[in-house]
Design an enzyme around this catalytic site. Structure first.
Site, PDB file in Angstrom:
ATOM      1  N   ARG A  70       0.836  -1.195   0.000  1.00 52.04           N
ATOM      2  CA  ARG A  70       0.000   0.000   0.000  1.00 52.04           C
ATOM      3  C   ARG A  70       0.873   1.248   0.000  1.00 52.04           C
ATOM      4  O   ARG A  70       1.973   1.253   0.536  1.00 52.04           O
ATOM      5  CB  ARG A  70      -0.916   0.031   1.230  1.00 52.04           C
ATOM      6  CG  ARG A  70      -2.112  -0.913   1.154  1.00 52.04           C
ATOM      7  CD  ARG A  70      -3.003  -0.795   2.379  1.00 52.04           C
ATOM      8  NE  ARG A  70      -2.335  -1.246   3.567  1.00 52.04           N
ATOM      9  CZ  ARG A  70      -1.764  -0.469   4.469  1.00 52.04           C
ATOM     10  NH1 ARG A  70      -1.808   0.863   4.329  1.00 52.04           N
ATOM     11  NH2 ARG A  70      -1.154  -0.968   5.518  1.00 52.04           N
ATOM     12  N   TYR A 198      -1.640  -3.573  -6.775  1.00 48.65           N
ATOM     13  CA  TYR A 198      -1.348  -4.356  -5.584  1.00 48.65           C
ATOM     14  C   TYR A 198      -2.385  -4.222  -4.473  1.00 48.65           C
ATOM     15  O   TYR A 198      -2.752  -3.107  -4.086  1.00 48.65           O
ATOM     16  CB  TYR A 198       0.021  -3.964  -5.006  1.00 48.65           C
ATOM     17  CG  TYR A 198       0.521  -5.006  -4.046  1.00 48.65           C
ATOM     18  CD1 TYR A 198       1.256  -6.088  -4.501  1.00 48.65           C
ATOM     19  CD2 TYR A 198       0.184  -4.954  -2.704  1.00 48.65           C
ATOM     20  CE1 TYR A 198       1.664  -7.080  -3.640  1.00 48.65           C
ATOM     21  CE2 TYR A 198       0.584  -5.949  -1.830  1.00 48.65           C
ATOM     22  CZ  TYR A 198       1.331  -7.018  -2.304  1.00 48.65           C
ATOM     23  OH  TYR A 198       1.721  -8.000  -1.447  1.00 48.65           O
ATOM     24  N   LYS A 207      -9.653  -2.299   1.654  1.00 43.79           N
ATOM     25  CA  LYS A 207      -9.388  -1.150   2.506  1.00 43.79           C
ATOM     26  C   LYS A 207     -10.149   0.100   2.038  1.00 43.79           C
ATOM     27  O   LYS A 207     -10.645   0.879   2.852  1.00 43.79           O
ATOM     28  CB  LYS A 207      -7.882  -0.873   2.589  1.00 43.79           C
ATOM     29  CG  LYS A 207      -7.080  -2.035   3.199  1.00 43.79           C
ATOM     30  CD  LYS A 207      -7.553  -2.332   4.579  1.00 43.79           C
ATOM     31  CE  LYS A 207      -7.113  -3.636   5.213  1.00 43.79           C
ATOM     32  NZ  LYS A 207      -5.741  -4.038   5.230  1.00 43.79           N
ATOM     33  N   HIS A 227     -10.528  -2.282  11.424  1.00 39.94           N
ATOM     34  CA  HIS A 227      -9.427  -3.129  10.932  1.00 39.94           C
ATOM     35  C   HIS A 227      -9.184  -4.224  11.977  1.00 39.94           C
ATOM     36  O   HIS A 227      -8.198  -4.189  12.710  1.00 39.94           O
ATOM     37  CB  HIS A 227      -8.187  -2.247  10.744  1.00 39.94           C
ATOM     38  CG  HIS A 227      -7.049  -2.912  10.021  1.00 39.94           C
ATOM     39  ND1 HIS A 227      -5.737  -2.507  10.163  1.00 39.94           N
ATOM     40  CD2 HIS A 227      -7.020  -3.929   9.131  1.00 39.94           C
ATOM     41  CE1 HIS A 227      -4.957  -3.252   9.403  1.00 39.94           C
ATOM     42  NE2 HIS A 227      -5.693  -4.123   8.774  1.00 39.94           N
ATOM     43  N   SER A 249      -1.334  -3.414  10.324  1.00 41.12           N
ATOM     44  CA  SER A 249      -0.966  -4.308   9.237  1.00 41.12           C
ATOM     45  C   SER A 249       0.278  -5.111   9.594  1.00 41.12           C
ATOM     46  O   SER A 249       1.248  -4.566  10.124  1.00 41.12           O
ATOM     47  CB  SER A 249      -0.704  -3.493   7.975  1.00 41.12           C
ATOM     48  OG  SER A 249      -1.858  -2.747   7.669  1.00 41.12           O
ATOM     49  N   CYS A 251       0.752  -7.294  11.904  1.00 46.42           N
ATOM     50  CA  CYS A 251       1.015  -7.397  13.346  1.00 46.42           C
ATOM     51  C   CYS A 251       0.255  -8.549  13.989  1.00 46.42           C
ATOM     52  O   CYS A 251       0.078  -8.580  15.200  1.00 46.42           O
ATOM     53  CB  CYS A 251       0.687  -6.087  14.047  1.00 46.42           C
ATOM     54  SG  CYS A 251       1.864  -4.782  13.634  1.00 46.42           S
ATOM     55  N   ASP A 278      -9.242  -9.686   8.964  1.00 47.84           N
ATOM     56  CA  ASP A 278      -8.719  -8.347   8.652  1.00 47.84           C
ATOM     57  C   ASP A 278      -9.712  -7.208   8.894  1.00 47.84           C
ATOM     58  O   ASP A 278      -9.316  -6.143   9.317  1.00 47.84           O
ATOM     59  CB  ASP A 278      -8.256  -8.310   7.188  1.00 47.84           C
ATOM     60  CG  ASP A 278      -7.339  -7.126   6.877  1.00 47.84           C
ATOM     61  OD1 ASP A 278      -6.350  -6.937   7.614  1.00 47.84           O
ATOM     62  OD2 ASP A 278      -7.620  -6.391   5.914  1.00 47.84           O
ATOM     63  N   ARG A 367       2.089 -12.220  -0.390  1.00 44.79           N
ATOM     64  CA  ARG A 367       0.761 -12.569   0.138  1.00 44.79           C
ATOM     65  C   ARG A 367       0.184 -13.795  -0.542  1.00 44.79           C
ATOM     66  O   ARG A 367       0.601 -14.178  -1.632  1.00 44.79           O
ATOM     67  CB  ARG A 367      -0.194 -11.388  -0.091  1.00 44.79           C
ATOM     68  CG  ARG A 367       0.257 -10.088   0.589  1.00 44.79           C
ATOM     69  CD  ARG A 367      -0.627  -9.711   1.726  1.00 44.79           C
ATOM     70  NE  ARG A 367      -0.040  -8.657   2.545  1.00 44.79           N
ATOM     71  CZ  ARG A 367      -0.575  -8.249   3.687  1.00 44.79           C
ATOM     72  NH1 ARG A 367      -1.696  -8.792   4.131  1.00 44.79           N
ATOM     73  NH2 ARG A 367      -0.001  -7.306   4.398  1.00 44.79           N
TER      74      ARG A 367
HETATM   75  P1  GTP Z   1      -2.325  -7.618   7.498  1.00 44.82           P
HETATM   76  O1  GTP Z   1      -2.838  -8.669   6.586  1.00 44.82           O
HETATM   77  O2  GTP Z   1      -1.228  -6.801   6.876  1.00 44.82           O
HETATM   78  O3  GTP Z   1      -3.396  -6.737   8.052  1.00 44.82           O
HETATM   79  O4  GTP Z   1      -1.521  -8.367   8.686  1.00 44.82           O
HETATM   80  P2  GTP Z   1      -1.997  -9.218   9.954  1.00 44.82           P
HETATM   81  O5  GTP Z   1      -2.302  -8.302  11.104  1.00 44.82           O
HETATM   82  O6  GTP Z   1      -3.031 -10.205   9.577  1.00 44.82           O
HETATM   83  O7  GTP Z   1      -0.621  -9.979  10.371  1.00 44.82           O
HETATM   84  P3  GTP Z   1      -0.222 -11.523  10.250  1.00 44.82           P
HETATM   85  O8  GTP Z   1      -1.055 -12.396  11.133  1.00 44.82           O
HETATM   86  O9  GTP Z   1      -0.162 -11.882   8.818  1.00 44.82           O
HETATM   87  O10 GTP Z   1       1.253 -11.504  10.869  1.00 44.82           O
HETATM   88  C1  GTP Z   1       2.284 -10.725  10.316  1.00 44.82           C
HETATM   89  C2  GTP Z   1       3.622 -11.226  10.790  1.00 44.82           C
HETATM   90  O11 GTP Z   1       3.675 -11.217  12.221  1.00 44.82           O
HETATM   91  C3  GTP Z   1       3.914 -12.645  10.339  1.00 44.82           C
HETATM   92  O12 GTP Z   1       5.231 -12.734   9.864  1.00 44.82           O
HETATM   93  C4  GTP Z   1       3.737 -13.458  11.596  1.00 44.82           C
HETATM   94  O13 GTP Z   1       4.544 -14.599  11.604  1.00 44.82           O
HETATM   95  C5  GTP Z   1       4.092 -12.476  12.723  1.00 44.82           C
HETATM   96  N1  GTP Z   1       3.331 -12.792  13.970  1.00 44.82           N
HETATM   97  C6  GTP Z   1       1.998 -13.020  14.070  1.00 44.82           C
HETATM   98  N2  GTP Z   1       1.630 -13.342  15.329  1.00 44.82           N
HETATM   99  C7  GTP Z   1       2.760 -13.303  16.072  1.00 44.82           C
HETATM  100  C8  GTP Z   1       3.043 -13.543  17.464  1.00 44.82           C
HETATM  101  O14 GTP Z   1       2.167 -13.872  18.285  1.00 44.82           O
HETATM  102  N3  GTP Z   1       4.341 -13.388  17.855  1.00 44.82           N
HETATM  103  C9  GTP Z   1       5.335 -13.045  16.974  1.00 44.82           C
HETATM  104  N4  GTP Z   1       6.572 -12.920  17.445  1.00 44.82           N
HETATM  105  N5  GTP Z   1       5.112 -12.825  15.661  1.00 44.82           N
HETATM  106  C10 GTP Z   1       3.845 -12.945  15.205  1.00 44.82           C
HETATM  107  C1  SPV Z   2      -2.926  -4.436   5.264  1.00 43.21           C
HETATM  108  O1  SPV Z   2      -1.959  -3.804   4.815  1.00 43.21           O
HETATM  109  O2  SPV Z   2      -3.461  -4.149   6.367  1.00 43.21           O
HETATM  110  C2  SPV Z   2      -3.456  -5.591   4.513  1.00 43.21           C
HETATM  111  C3  SPV Z   2      -2.972  -5.824   3.145  1.00 43.21           C
HETATM  112  O3  SPV Z   2      -4.332  -6.280   5.015  1.00 43.21           O
HETATM  113  S1  SPV Z   2      -3.690  -4.742   1.982  1.00 43.21           S
HETATM  114  O4  SPV Z   2      -4.774  -5.445   1.328  1.00 43.21           O
HETATM  115  O5  SPV Z   2      -2.658  -4.408   0.993  1.00 43.21           O
HETATM  116  O6  SPV Z   2      -4.208  -3.574   2.642  1.00 43.21           O
HETATM  117 MN    MN Z   3      -4.882  -5.499   7.112  1.00 45.62          MN
END
Ligand code: GTP
Ligand code: SPV
Ligand code: MN
Length: 594
Positions: A70, A198, A207, A227, A249, A251, A278, A367
């Site tokens: 983004r 993207y 979003k 979110h 994002s 996290c 999400d 992704r």
């Molecule tokens: P968006 O799709 O961008 O909104 O991201 P999201 O909030 O869904 O994050 P996602 O669950 O994909 O995690 C992002 C990164 O954080 C990954 O590389 C995970 O492995 C890492 N991660 C997730 N949960 C944990 C946790 O409990 N501890 C640690 N250390 N890392 C984590």
């Molecule tokens: C984020 O960035 O919070 C995502 C991926 O979930 S995107 O669809 O690019 O916003």
């Molecule tokens: Mn997101």
């Protein structure tokens, strides 16, 4: 009055006159249409086939290397009054924004097919759902929208019933970062996005509609567009409680939404059900509780870090019928990313021979796009028209220091402050520096379609007679020790924290009161079999009053930055906590038990 279908037809004609496509395709959302689209992209090189034996139905898309995340600096909220967009958004006057992008849209689809994509965000028969139509010249976007939304004929019939829809115009343009804009016109319920193919820049249902336009609609209609993931936790008695959690994002939303309980919890009968990973739309029900739906029908999840130990459910669901974007590939043509224990990369995300000197094999924001139903923990209540009732709201971010593993807000107003005050280190989900701590209120900094001060007032407004609001919590899985290692194991073990949270909601779990909220002692959490050193326990659950004074002062300055519109109730809450911290003994940490 013209019907919504007439106005849709008129808009499609108008866009076609401007963009001059070679042909127009109205998407019906059928399997056959999806198959043809995929074949066309395999032939054109937009998609590459992956190993059909190990990954049947899976394909790989390599985006333009300058178009991998983004672009917050090119994302605008275009309201008549600048203050309505607020200091949290980039703003442009609507007339200027239209002129700027229409100039770029002129003739941009010459030689290309223009796809008309009707979609519904949310279960097709839910009163909380809302529809939109995306016009795009990217078949990759169409394929992703097919997975991520209820797309096609059913959405078109609902649009006819609803009498309105959000208009989203998208073109990849020249994929030129200097001619790239993501414009939102909340007063017109429309979006114009050009120059990127993207994720959140291009899949306009996600979003742009479900959060930026959605949050605007939510405020005027009395609901919340957030979110947040939505997850159901089933205890050994078979009771399911739903939790919504906002993390910025990359996290941990997808991971928490699909977590697999630790072995002892599994044996005891705990189960986890995924509703969304999400986005969450929540609305007060007749019973006063907040009811939530996941407006999406698929997951656009972060690939790096996904493995058998971290997120086995996700790994399982992406073995078939998945679109991968910007991952590496093994010698036998399987997708590969950093953190995957099996296999080795032969080719990187740009299609070059893998060379560690060029950086990671998969782009850090690589992704997968996959249908929600492929998730082993998919909840059938994800389709419920009325949504699911939310017992707890959780805020969280990447905070290497200061912020404890978990704490509970004292009441709704304090909880809104906790959400508003959220901070987190930036990630690869957006272009720009990674690892920089910034305020990201409710994980909505990049996504709130209006002034944060008004948004906080809207949140506060839910606290009224008859409301049975969820309790609000803050978590931090990302606390680090002096050597830079995570103090908390995270992932499946996060259920231990969720158990405490649900125990607080039920009135059964203990905590100590501190100026920042209720914090568990080590003995209040189930940390059995974890082998956490007592120094880690102590650090994870300590409240350092001296350091918190600085944080609360910084939060006060942040709130003041929004000027007159900032609700006094929130500022009063901030002052109240600042005063309590002044009175507090310097360390309120109690020796951790065990
Ligand atoms: P968006 O799709 O961008 O909104 O991201 P999201 O909030 O869904 O994050 P996602 O669950 O994909 O995690 C992002 C990164 O954080 C990954 O590389 C995970 O492995 C890492 N991660 C997730 N949960 C944990 C946790 O409990 N501890 C640690 N250390 N890392 C984590
Ligand atoms: C984020 O960035 O919070 C995502 C991926 O979930 S995107 O669809 O690019 O916003
Ligand atoms: Mn997101």
């Amino acid at each position: 009055m013209a019907s919504s279908l007439e106005s849709l037809n008129r808009w499609v004609e108008e866009v076609a006159r401007l963009t001059e496509p070679a042909e127009i395709h109205w998407c019906n959302g059928s399997d056959g249409e999806y198959r043809l689209l995929t074949e066309k992209m395999l032939a054109s090189g937009d998609l590459h086939a992956l190993n059909p034996d190990t990954h049947p139905g899976c394909t790989l898309h390599r985006s333009n290397p300058t178009d991998v995340a983004r672009v917050e600096h090119l994302t605008y909220i275009c309201t008549r009054n600048r203050d309505d967009a607020g200091p949290n958004n980039h703003w442009m006057a609507p007339a200027e924004a239209h002129a700027k992008v229409d100039h770029l849209f002129a003739g941009c689809m010459r030689g290309r097919t223009m796809y008309v994509v009707p979609y519904c965000m949310g279960p097709i028969d839910s009163p909380i759902s809302r529809c939109g139509v995306e016009i795009t010249d990217s078949p990759y976007v169409v394929a992703n929208m097919r997975i991520m939304t209820r797309m096609g004929a059913a959405a078109l019939s609902r649009i006819e019933r609803d009498g309105g829809f959000v208009k989203g115009l998208h073109s990849i343009g020249e994929l030129d970062p200097d001619r790239r804009f993501i414009m939102h016109f909340p007063e017109e319920l429309s979006i114009k996005s050009i120059g990127s193919g993207y994720g959140g820049n291009a899949l306009l249902g996600k979003k742009c509609h479900a959060l930026r336009i959605g949050s605007w609609q939510a405020r005027s209609e009395g609901w919340l567009a957030e979110h947040m993931l939505i997850v159901g936790i089933e205890n050994p008695q078979g009771e399911i409680r739903y939790v919504a959690a906002a993390f910025p994002s990359a996290c941990g939303k997808t991971n928490l939404a699909m977590l697999i309980p630790p072995e002892s919890y599994r044996k005891a009968g705990w189960k986890v059900w995924t509703v969304g990973d999400d986005i969450c739309w929540m609305k007060p029900g007749a019973d006063g509780r907040l009811w939530a739906i996941n407006p999406e029908a698929g997951y656009f999840g972060v690939a790096p870090g996904t493995d058998t130990t971290t997120n086995p459910n996700a790994l399982d669901m992406i073995q078939h019928d998945t679109i991968y974007t910007n991952v590496g590939v093994t010698a036998d043509n399987q997708p590969w990313w950093e953190g995957l224990s099996e296999g080795r990369p032969a080719t990187d995300w740009q299609g070059r021979d893998y060379d560690p000197a060029n950086g990671p094999a998969a782009h850090p924001n690589a992704r997968f796009t996959v249908s929600a139903r492929q998730c082993p923990s998919w909840s059938e209540h994800a389709e419920a028209a009325q949504g699911v009732p939310i017992s707890a709201i959780i805020f969280g971010g990447r905070r290497p220091s200061l912020v404890p593993l978990v704490f509970e807000a004292k009441d709704w107003t304090h909880g809104v402050l906790v959400g508003a005050a959220m901070g987190s280190e930036t990630t690869a989900a957006a272009t720009g520096a990674v690892g920089v701590l910034r305020r990201d209120s409710m994980a909505m900094k990049p996504f709130c379609g209006y002034n944060f001060a008004d948004y906080f007032s809207h949140w506060l407004s839910f606290d009224k007679p008859g409301a049975k609001l969820p309790k609000i919590f803050h978590v931090n899985w990302f606390r680090k020790n002096a050597e830079g290692r995570f103090l908390w194991p995270g992932f499946g073990e996060n259920l231990r924290v969720l158990e405490w949270i649900l125990g607080r909601c039920a009135g059964s779990a203990g905590a100590r009161e501190t100026p920042i909220g209720f914090v568990p002692d080590a003995g209040d959490l189930n940390l059995d079999e974890l082998d956490l050193p007592s120094v880690a326990k102590r650090e994870l659950l300590a409240v350092d009053a001296k350091a918190w004074r600085g944080e609360i002062a910084a939060i006060g300055e942040y709130l003041d930055g929004f000027g007159e519109r900032m609700p006094e109730r929130l500022k009063r809450e901030q002052r109240h906590i600042a005063d309590a911290l002044e009175m507090a003994p310097l360390a309120t940490a109690r020796a951790a038990s065990g």
